[in-house]
Design a protein around this motif. Structure first.
Motif, mmCIF file in Angstrom:
data_model
loop_
_atom_site.group_PDB
_atom_site.id
_atom_site.type_symbol
_atom_site.label_atom_id
_atom_site.label_comp_id
_atom_site.label_asym_id
_atom_site.label_seq_id
_atom_site.Cartn_x
_atom_site.Cartn_y
_atom_site.Cartn_z
ATOM 1 N N MET A 198 0.839 -1.210 0.000
ATOM 2 C CA MET A 198 0.000 0.000 0.000
ATOM 3 C C MET A 198 0.871 1.256 0.000
ATOM 4 O O MET A 198 1.982 1.249 0.526
ATOM 5 C CB MET A 198 -0.854 0.040 1.277
ATOM 6 C CG MET A 198 -2.080 -0.840 1.213
ATOM 7 S SD MET A 198 -3.273 -0.390 2.504
ATOM 8 C CE MET A 198 -2.357 -0.644 3.986
ATOM 9 N N CYS A 199 0.301 2.329 -0.573
ATOM 10 C CA CYS A 199 0.946 3.636 -0.463
ATOM 11 C C CYS A 199 0.662 4.128 0.959
ATOM 12 O O CYS A 199 -0.502 4.230 1.360
ATOM 13 C CB CYS A 199 0.348 4.604 -1.492
ATOM 14 S SG CYS A 199 0.711 6.336 -1.177
ATOM 15 N N THR A 200 1.723 4.442 1.744
ATOM 16 C CA THR A 200 1.506 4.826 3.154
ATOM 17 C C THR A 200 0.953 6.243 3.285
ATOM 18 O O THR A 200 0.524 6.642 4.355
ATOM 19 C CB THR A 200 2.807 4.711 3.965
ATOM 20 O OG1 THR A 200 3.819 5.477 3.299
ATOM 21 C CG2 THR A 200 3.248 3.268 4.123
ATOM 22 N N ALA A 201 0.951 7.005 2.181
ATOM 23 C CA ALA A 201 0.415 8.368 2.264
ATOM 24 C C ALA A 201 -1.105 8.376 2.107
ATOM 25 O O ALA A 201 -1.805 9.060 2.838
ATOM 26 C CB ALA A 201 1.061 9.258 1.217
ATOM 27 N N CYS A 202 -1.621 7.597 1.156
ATOM 28 C CA CYS A 202 -3.063 7.644 0.906
ATOM 29 C C CYS A 202 -3.755 6.308 1.190
ATOM 30 O O CYS A 202 -4.981 6.195 1.062
ATOM 31 C CB CYS A 202 -3.345 8.118 -0.522
ATOM 32 S SG CYS A 202 -2.929 6.889 -1.766
ATOM 33 N N ASN A 203 -2.938 5.286 1.586
ATOM 34 C CA ASN A 203 -3.470 3.965 1.965
ATOM 35 C C ASN A 203 -4.195 3.213 0.849
ATOM 36 O O ASN A 203 -5.053 2.372 1.135
ATOM 37 C CB ASN A 203 -4.401 4.076 3.180
ATOM 38 C CG ASN A 203 -3.632 4.377 4.434
ATOM 39 O OD1 ASN A 203 -2.485 3.944 4.580
ATOM 40 N ND2 ASN A 203 -4.226 5.144 5.329
ATOM 41 N N THR A 222 4.922 6.851 -9.656
ATOM 42 C CA THR A 222 4.056 7.650 -8.779
ATOM 43 C C THR A 222 2.790 6.863 -8.445
ATOM 44 O O THR A 222 2.366 5.992 -9.193
ATOM 45 C CB THR A 222 3.660 8.991 -9.450
ATOM 46 O OG1 THR A 222 3.063 8.688 -10.713
ATOM 47 C CG2 THR A 222 4.856 9.900 -9.642
ATOM 48 N N CYS A 223 2.218 7.199 -7.295
ATOM 49 C CA CYS A 223 0.995 6.542 -6.834
ATOM 50 C C CYS A 223 -0.162 6.922 -7.751
ATOM 51 O O CYS A 223 -0.347 8.096 -8.075
ATOM 52 C CB CYS A 223 0.699 6.973 -5.404
ATOM 53 S SG CYS A 223 -0.879 6.345 -4.782
ATOM 54 N N GLU A 224 -0.938 5.927 -8.166
ATOM 55 C CA GLU A 224 -2.052 6.207 -9.093
ATOM 56 C C GLU A 224 -3.172 6.978 -8.398
ATOM 57 O O GLU A 224 -3.974 7.637 -9.034
ATOM 58 C CB GLU A 224 -2.600 4.877 -9.653
ATOM 59 C CG GLU A 224 -1.641 4.270 -10.659
ATOM 60 C CD GLU A 224 -2.105 2.899 -11.156
ATOM 61 O OE1 GLU A 224 -2.667 2.128 -10.346
ATOM 62 O OE2 GLU A 224 -1.899 2.618 -12.346
ATOM 63 N N GLN A 225 -3.199 6.899 -7.075
ATOM 64 C CA GLN A 225 -4.245 7.577 -6.320
ATOM 65 C C GLN A 225 -3.838 9.014 -5.942
ATOM 66 O O GLN A 225 -4.542 9.962 -6.271
ATOM 67 C CB GLN A 225 -4.554 6.758 -5.049
ATOM 68 C CG GLN A 225 -5.595 7.369 -4.137
ATOM 69 C CD GLN A 225 -6.992 7.266 -4.723
ATOM 70 O OE1 GLN A 225 -7.288 6.438 -5.596
ATOM 71 N NE2 GLN A 225 -7.868 8.152 -4.267
ATOM 72 N N CYS A 226 -2.702 9.157 -5.239
ATOM 73 C CA CYS A 226 -2.344 10.480 -4.719
ATOM 74 C C CYS A 226 -1.240 11.169 -5.526
ATOM 75 O O CYS A 226 -0.964 12.345 -5.296
ATOM 76 C CB CYS A 226 -1.946 10.399 -3.241
ATOM 77 S SG CYS A 226 -0.385 9.556 -2.950
ATOM 78 N N GLY A 227 -0.612 10.467 -6.431
ATOM 79 C CA GLY A 227 0.387 11.082 -7.301
ATOM 80 C C GLY A 227 1.783 11.199 -6.721
ATOM 81 O O GLY A 227 2.693 11.704 -7.382
HETATM 82 ZN ZN ZN Z 1 -0.789 7.327 -2.626
#
Ligand code: ZN
Length: 250
Positions: A198-203, A222-227
């Motif tokens: 998981m991305c720890t910034a946006c979970n 880059t994270c597909e959710q938060c970038g």
């Molecule tokens: Zn993220």
């Protein structure tokens, strides 16, 4: 690890430290101001008590003068008692004297009150006068200490800034501008760690293919959710499984 990725991770750590030093540096004038206000209030209270004491002494002298004037009038009235012709005049004169004597007692009460107040003021003034120099020295020492700390903070921040500038100059401009844009938009957190897929910034859970790419740490993803720019750190070896094994065997 991808050199650019390694550098943006370091950039983020440096920027966080620089921001912390900046916050401390900016706080300093306020702390100095508060110390100076303390000293100012101490001196102001001291001066005010001295003024009140001077006023108190003046009022006592005035009351004493009043008493003398009234006593002179009483003496005069007592002399006049021998000169009155009628009983009514005599009674009126006695009443006059009684009235004047009541005024004397009222002034005497006021003098007593003022004396008590003066004792209290004098005690406070002696105490503050004895402490004034040490208060001034204390505030001056604390201000000096704060300014020395500030100087240290400024130097440390400058050192960090030099390292930061070197890092920023060493990566591709495109990656740097991505980092800067994310840093401004994401409250300082441009780079996030991936943990448990998981991305720890946006979970958000990452797609397995993306996770594998990040796990290699060989490209900027880059994270597909938060970038945010993602990186992977191998979890520590003494993971909960090991502890679990120990529990099971005991
Ligand atoms: Zn993220």
């Amino acid at each position: 690890m991808h050199p650019g990725l390694k550098t943006v991770i370091e950039l983020q750590q440096l920027d966080a430290q620089i921001a912390e030093f900046s916050a401390q540096i900016e706080l300093l004038p306020q702390e100095v101001q508060s110390l100076e206000t303390q000293l100012h209030e101490f001196i102001h209270a001291h001066e005010e008590r001295k003024q009140r004491l001077a006023k108190n002494q003046k009022e006592r002298k005035e009351s004493e003068a009043e008493i003398q004037t009234i006593r002179a009038r009483i003496t005069k009235h007592k002399d006049q008692l021998y000169e009155v012709k009628t009983n009514e005049q005599y009674k009126a004169m006695l009443k006059e004297i009684e009235g004047e004597e009541a005024k004397v007692r009222a002034f005497e009460d006021r003098i007593l009150e003022k004396m008590l107040e003066a004792e209290d003021l004098e005690e406070h003034i002696r105490d503050a006068a004895a402490r004034l120099d040490s208060e001034k020295a204390r505030v001056a020492a604390e201000v000096q200490k704060l300014q020395a700390l500030r100087q240290e903070d400024v130097e440390k921040r400058n050192e960090l800034q030099v390292r930061r500038d070197a890092d920023a100059a060493s990566i591709e401009p495109q990656l740097l501008s991505l980092y800067e844009r994310l840093r401004r938009g994401k409250r300082g957190l441009a780079v996030a760690e991936v943990r448990d897929g998981m991305c720890t910034a946006c979970n958000v859970m990452l797609r397995p293919q993306l996770f594998n790419e990040i796990r290699a740490n060989e490209s900027v993803v880059t994270c597909e959710q938060c970038g945010r720019i993602l990186h992977f750190t191998e979890p520590p070896t003494d993971a909960p499984e090991a502890a679990g094994d120990q529990l099971a065997s005991s």
